[in-house]
Design a protein around this motif. Structure first.
Motif: not given
Lengths: 95, 275
Positions: A38, A46-51
């Motif tokens: 985090y 990745n695009g607003g959150g974590v992947c």
């Protein structure tokens, strides 16, 4: 000692073997890993959150927790449902 | 009997689907066009659809066969017999997914077949339409038909509850509930199919209690999703998705953003559309 890793209700189900002292504090290490993931500087956003995936956790264990250890985390099985079920007495980490 | 003939015709369709493979069935199940699917077998048209109450209905256009799957995993097959009357078979499904099947077939209120693994179905024994008649009253063949049709309709039964691929279900709940955006639905992850959810929403209290005990849910809005997890009092982590592996390569399947509890008890609250 073996620990079970489950990602998003079965997207990935892995068994990994780690030294006993790591397995016994598995939950604590999971929390540390998530804190790592985090942090924006570590590149999981990745695009607003974590992947992330389970391989990232194993890699992180080797690089941070088992850095000085001769024994590294060993992937015993990836997505072998039968084996995963057989090891139901091992600690499970949900991701 | 006439309905046996009709069921054997559907079986041919099932065989055809098997040539394409199970994955293709799963992929087709997430398409919203599956809200009404036409199936032609030897010139007979079958329609597979999900009605306003959330029932999966499969029927022959000539009226000779009709199948209902309730939102609670109960299947009724009504078939026209040779003398023009109707015959009814009832199937209770405990579990039906790509991995597991557990069902009991009843005729005249008597349990005639119990199916608890895919091997019971014995699709490999089928050698053609003529042989299909010989297999019946192999309700096993009937169950094969059901599985393929239910999957084609986008419906899967998990623990006795009928769930639908989210893209299919959204269309249903939109029509059923004006305030559907704030509703919470029990949900689960099925490999390849993505998130499937019940068509019947649960109360917020029940959802919060479910999250505490590790169960998963779907809600349309991100804010709702976060508030729900937070309300469980176990902390909140997210949003996350797992659509890419560690090398940044896209995984096969359908993935949604979701929140977890802070203690990672296995609960997920998914929201929105696929990533």
């Amino acid at each position: 000692m073996i620990i079970r890793l489950e990602l998003e209700m079965g997207v990935e189900r892995w068994l990994i073997e780690v030294p006993d002292e790591v397995a016994l504090s598995a939950k604590k290490h999971q929390k540390k890993f998530l804190n790592f993931v985090y942090k924006a500087k570590n590149g999981f956003y990745n695009g607003g959150g974590v992947c992330f995936g389970l391989a990232d956790f194993v890699k992180w264990l080797d690089e941070y927790i088992l850095k000085k250890s001769v024994t590294k985390a060993k992937v015993v099985s990836t997505n072998d449902q039968k084996l995963f079920d057989e090891k139901n007495d091992c600690p499970t980490l949900y991701f | 009997m006439n309905y046996i003939k009709k069921l054997s015709l559907i079986l041919v369709y099932v065989i055809a689907l098997n040539f394409v493979g199970h994955n293709s069935i799963a992929v087709s199940a997430v398409s919203s066009t599956q809200m009404q699917e036409s199936i032609f077998v030897d010139g007979v048209e079958y329609i597979s659809t999900i009605n306003y109450e959330g029932y999966t209905v499969v029927y022959a256009v000539d009226g000779s066969l009709r199948l209902y799957l309730s939102p609670y995993g109960e299947v009724t097959v009504i078939a026209e017999t040779e003398n023009g009357s109707t015959d009814e078979v009832f199937i209770e499904i405990e579990e039906l997914s790509h991995e597991e099947v557990e069902a009991t077939v009843y005729y005249d209120s008597i349990a005639v077949v119990e199916i608890d693994c895919f091997e019971d179905i014995g699709l490999g024994e089928y050698t053609g339409q003529a042989a299909a008649g010989a297999l019946l009253p192999a309700t096993v063949s009937l169950s094969t038909v059901l599985i393929a049709l239910l999957l084609a309709a986008g419906a899967v039964v998990i623990a006795g509850l009928t769930v639908y691929a989210v893209s299919v279900a959204i269309d249903i709940v939109r029509r059923r509930f004006n305030d559907w955006q704030t509703r919470v639905f029990p949900a689960s992850q099925v490999p390849l199919l993505g998130i499937v959810m019940a068509v019947t929403p649960v109360t917020r209290e029940r959802a919060i209690s479910g999250i505490r005990s590790g169960r998963s849910f779907y809600t349309n809005r991100r804010a709702e999703s976060r508030v729900l997890v937070n309300s469980a009092g176990l902390g909140v982590r997210g949003p996350e998705n797992h659509s890419r592996n560690s090398f940044g390569i896209r995984r096969v399947g359908v993935f949604y953003w979701h929140y977890h509890t802070g203690n990672r008890n296995g609960a997920h609250v998914w929201y929105g559309s696929p990533v």
